[in-house]
Design an enzyme around this catalytic site. Structure first.
Site, PDB file in Angstrom:
ATOM      1  N   SER A  11       0.859  -1.191   0.000  1.00 15.55           N
ATOM      2  CA  SER A  11       0.000   0.000   0.000  1.00 15.55           C
ATOM      3  C   SER A  11       0.890   1.235   0.000  1.00 15.55           C
ATOM      4  O   SER A  11       1.674   1.446   0.929  1.00 15.55           O
ATOM      5  CB  SER A  11      -0.881   0.015   1.248  1.00 15.55           C
ATOM      6  OG  SER A  11      -1.384   1.324   1.431  1.00 15.55           O
ATOM      7  N   HIS A  36      -1.200  -1.294  -4.245  1.00 14.97           N
ATOM      8  CA  HIS A  36      -2.462  -1.041  -3.548  1.00 14.97           C
ATOM      9  C   HIS A  36      -2.602   0.467  -3.325  1.00 14.97           C
ATOM     10  O   HIS A  36      -1.718   1.110  -2.769  1.00 14.97           O
ATOM     11  CB  HIS A  36      -2.489  -1.800  -2.223  1.00 14.97           C
ATOM     12  CG  HIS A  36      -3.807  -1.739  -1.516  1.00 14.97           C
ATOM     13  ND1 HIS A  36      -4.903  -2.480  -1.903  1.00 14.97           N
ATOM     14  CD2 HIS A  36      -4.210  -1.008  -0.439  1.00 14.97           C
ATOM     15  CE1 HIS A  36      -5.923  -2.227  -1.091  1.00 14.97           C
ATOM     16  NE2 HIS A  36      -5.533  -1.323  -0.199  1.00 14.97           N
ATOM     17  N   ASP A  38      -4.875   3.414  -1.817  1.00 18.45           N
ATOM     18  CA  ASP A  38      -5.942   3.679  -0.838  1.00 18.45           C
ATOM     19  C   ASP A  38      -6.560   5.064  -1.026  1.00 18.45           C
ATOM     20  O   ASP A  38      -5.893   6.083  -0.838  1.00 18.45           O
ATOM     21  CB  ASP A  38      -5.369   3.582   0.578  1.00 18.45           C
ATOM     22  CG  ASP A  38      -5.140   2.140   0.992  1.00 18.45           C
ATOM     23  OD1 ASP A  38      -6.080   1.327   0.867  1.00 18.45           O
ATOM     24  OD2 ASP A  38      -4.015   1.826   1.426  1.00 18.45           O
ATOM     25  N   MET A  40      -9.207   7.687   0.321  1.00 16.57           N
ATOM     26  CA  MET A  40     -10.017   8.045   1.503  1.00 16.57           C
ATOM     27  C   MET A  40     -10.558   9.453   1.326  1.00 16.57           C
ATOM     28  O   MET A  40      -9.853  10.343   0.838  1.00 16.57           O
ATOM     29  CB  MET A  40      -9.157   7.980   2.761  1.00 16.57           C
ATOM     30  CG  MET A  40      -8.479   6.639   2.963  1.00 16.57           C
ATOM     31  SD  MET A  40      -7.610   6.576   4.536  1.00 16.57           S
ATOM     32  CE  MET A  40      -6.712   5.027   4.353  1.00 16.57           C
ATOM     33  N   HIS A  69      -8.468   0.810  -3.865  1.00 20.64           N
ATOM     34  CA  HIS A  69      -9.363   0.506  -2.738  1.00 20.64           C
ATOM     35  C   HIS A  69     -10.103   1.795  -2.392  1.00 20.64           C
ATOM     36  O   HIS A  69      -9.533   2.703  -1.799  1.00 20.64           O
ATOM     37  CB  HIS A  69      -8.501  -0.008  -1.571  1.00 20.64           C
ATOM     38  CG  HIS A  69      -9.245  -0.186  -0.292  1.00 20.64           C
ATOM     39  ND1 HIS A  69      -8.608  -0.416   0.917  1.00 20.64           N
ATOM     40  CD2 HIS A  69     -10.582  -0.187  -0.005  1.00 20.64           C
ATOM     41  CE1 HIS A  69      -9.501  -0.543   1.874  1.00 20.64           C
ATOM     42  NE2 HIS A  69     -10.710  -0.388   1.356  1.00 20.64           N
ATOM     43  N   MET A  71     -12.375   3.983  -0.333  1.00 20.91           N
ATOM     44  CA  MET A  71     -13.028   4.193   0.965  1.00 20.91           C
ATOM     45  C   MET A  71     -13.742   5.532   0.853  1.00 20.91           C
ATOM     46  O   MET A  71     -13.334   6.535   1.463  1.00 20.91           O
ATOM     47  CB  MET A  71     -11.970   4.181   2.088  1.00 20.91           C
ATOM     48  CG  MET A  71     -11.425   2.781   2.359  1.00 20.91           C
ATOM     49  SD  MET A  71      -9.847   2.788   3.238  1.00 20.91           S
ATOM     50  CE  MET A  71      -8.720   2.937   1.872  1.00 20.91           C
ATOM     51  N   MET A 140     -10.997  -6.433   5.404  1.00 21.41           N
ATOM     52  CA  MET A 140     -10.245  -5.503   6.243  1.00 21.41           C
ATOM     53  C   MET A 140      -9.903  -6.198   7.556  1.00 21.41           C
ATOM     54  O   MET A 140     -10.790  -6.720   8.243  1.00 21.41           O
ATOM     55  CB  MET A 140     -11.067  -4.248   6.556  1.00 21.41           C
ATOM     56  CG  MET A 140     -11.376  -3.347   5.373  1.00 21.41           C
ATOM     57  SD  MET A 140      -9.938  -2.807   4.447  1.00 21.41           S
ATOM     58  CE  MET A 140      -9.016  -1.900   5.680  1.00 21.41           C
ATOM     59  N   PHE A 146      -6.502   4.303   8.310  1.00 20.54           N
ATOM     60  CA  PHE A 146      -5.108   4.604   8.641  1.00 20.54           C
ATOM     61  C   PHE A 146      -4.219   3.388   8.421  1.00 20.54           C
ATOM     62  O   PHE A 146      -4.653   2.255   8.650  1.00 20.54           O
ATOM     63  CB  PHE A 146      -4.988   5.048  10.105  1.00 20.54           C
ATOM     64  CG  PHE A 146      -5.845   6.241  10.411  1.00 20.54           C
ATOM     65  CD1 PHE A 146      -5.392   7.525  10.125  1.00 20.54           C
ATOM     66  CD2 PHE A 146      -7.132   6.077  10.922  1.00 20.54           C
ATOM     67  CE1 PHE A 146      -6.201   8.631  10.362  1.00 20.54           C
ATOM     68  CE2 PHE A 146      -7.951   7.172  11.164  1.00 20.54           C
ATOM     69  CZ  PHE A 146      -7.483   8.458  10.884  1.00 20.54           C
ATOM     70  N   ASP A 182      -6.245  -6.819   4.158  1.00 17.70           N
ATOM     71  CA  ASP A 182      -5.698  -5.456   4.225  1.00 17.70           C
ATOM     72  C   ASP A 182      -5.687  -4.959   5.666  1.00 17.70           C
ATOM     73  O   ASP A 182      -6.740  -4.765   6.270  1.00 17.70           O
ATOM     74  CB  ASP A 182      -6.583  -4.550   3.348  1.00 17.70           C
ATOM     75  CG  ASP A 182      -6.034  -3.145   3.206  1.00 17.70           C
ATOM     76  OD1 ASP A 182      -4.941  -2.855   3.709  1.00 17.70           O
ATOM     77  OD2 ASP A 182      -6.732  -2.324   2.560  1.00 17.70           O
TER      78      ASP A 182
HETATM   79  C1  DX5 Z   1      -6.329   1.126   5.733  1.00 19.98           C
HETATM   80  C2  DX5 Z   1      -5.822   0.877   4.323  1.00 19.98           C
HETATM   81  C3  DX5 Z   1      -4.689  -0.052   4.237  1.00 19.98           C
HETATM   82  C4  DX5 Z   1      -3.445   0.374   4.935  1.00 19.98           C
HETATM   83  C5  DX5 Z   1      -2.628  -0.835   5.272  1.00 19.98           C
HETATM   84  O1  DX5 Z   1      -7.540   1.779   5.689  1.00 19.98           O
HETATM   85  O2  DX5 Z   1      -6.864   0.348   3.548  1.00 19.98           O
HETATM   86  O3  DX5 Z   1      -4.411  -0.400   2.898  1.00 19.98           O
HETATM   87  O4  DX5 Z   1      -2.650   1.260   4.200  1.00 19.98           O
HETATM   88  O5  DX5 Z   1      -1.542  -0.410   6.009  1.00 19.98           O
HETATM   89  P1  DX5 Z   1      -0.805  -1.352   7.046  1.00 19.98           P
HETATM   90  O6  DX5 Z   1      -0.247  -2.477   6.270  1.00 19.98           O
HETATM   91  O7  DX5 Z   1       0.227  -0.442   7.598  1.00 19.98           O
HETATM   92  O8  DX5 Z   1      -1.813  -1.781   8.073  1.00 19.98           O
HETATM   93 ZN    ZN Z   2      -6.436  -0.561   1.538  1.00 17.41          ZN
END
Ligand code: DX5
Ligand code: ZN
Length: 233
Positions: A11, A36, A38, A40, A69, A71, A140, A146, A182
């Site tokens: 990620s 990956h 993310d 948000m 991904h 969110m 998840m 985060f 994840d």
């Molecule tokens: C959290 C994200 C993850 C995150 C994973 O909401 O979707 O992809 O970046 O990070 P680590 O591997 O540090 O938990």
């Molecule tokens: Zn993610």
């Protein structure tokens, strides 16, 4: 499962954003499979990250699949922008979409792979009537928002339940759906997660914080270490 059939998807949330293109290229050159990505929105989750412009900017840096991904809420109106920006896989949280079947079709009709993401407390039933439109299920193992959180152990039982559903579907349809996880994945837990039936692993802080210690931001040792743990699974 043969070790080379596992997907490692770093990620970039934990990457160094001041040289993101290099961080993307280097992590793939170091042996990772997918990027990956993310997204948000400070609405569905309490954090704000990156959008289609950044996806478009990193697209020329690698030929590896970009695993977006989402969110975000609402879901549908941002899908075409990520398709245009070069995403290969787009996943979203079903409770953030008004019409889950329609969102999946929007993604697949645009030529991308589609998937549903399940928060730790979200029941798996959302997938039951849309299996034929799903390419990946993302579980998840932390609450979304985060990087750097701790793996929630109850996710292992959920992974086994999801694997059973996906295996039953594969038996009847001949089509394999990937099971991705994840949050909080590292060298200490990846083998156990694989034994629960997961075949694609997102790792943010575990990969990128290890690479910061290596020369020229290479990630060979950490990705190698994750793969040798997977070989034991
Ligand atoms: C959290 C994200 C993850 C995150 C994973 O909401 O979707 O992809 O970046 O990070 P680590 O591997 O540090 O938990
Ligand atoms: Zn993610």
């Amino acid at each position: 499962m043969p070790a080379n059939d596992y997907i490692i998807a770093p990620s970039i949330l934990s990457a160094n954003f001041s040289c993101l293109g290099d961080e993307v290229a280097n992590v793939i050159a170091s042996g990772a499979d997918w990027i990956h990505f993310d997204v948000m929105d400070n609405h569905y989750v309490p954090n704000l990250t990156i959008g289609p412009l950044v996806c478009e900017a990193i697209r020329p840096c690698t030929e590896a699949p970009i695993d977006v991904h989402l969110m975000v809420k609402p879901v549908d109106r941002i899908i075409p922008d990520f398709v245009k920006a070069g995403a290969n896989i787009i996943t979203f949280h079903p409770e953030a979409s008004e019409h889950v079947d329609r969102s999946l079709s929007l993604i697949r009709d645009a030529g991308c792979q589609a998937g549903l993401v399940f928060n730790p407390a979200t029941p798996l039933d959302y997938m039951d009537y849309v299996m034929d439109k799903i390419d990946v299920i993302l579980l998840m193992s932390v609450n979304p928002g985060f990087g750097g959180q701790k793996f929630i152990p109850g996710t292992l039982a959920k992974a086994r339940a999801a694997r059973a559903k996906l295996d039953a579907y594969e038996k009847e349809s001949g089509r394999r759906i990937r099971l991705e996880i994840d949050g909080g994945v590292n060298t200490a837990n990846i083998a156990e997660i694989a034994r629960a039936g997961v075949d694609a692993f997102v790792a943010g802080s575990a990969v990128y914080s290890a690479g910061k210690a290596e020369d020229a931001h290479r990630y060979d040792s950490i990705i190698g270490a994750l793969r040798s743990e997977l070989a034991k699974a």
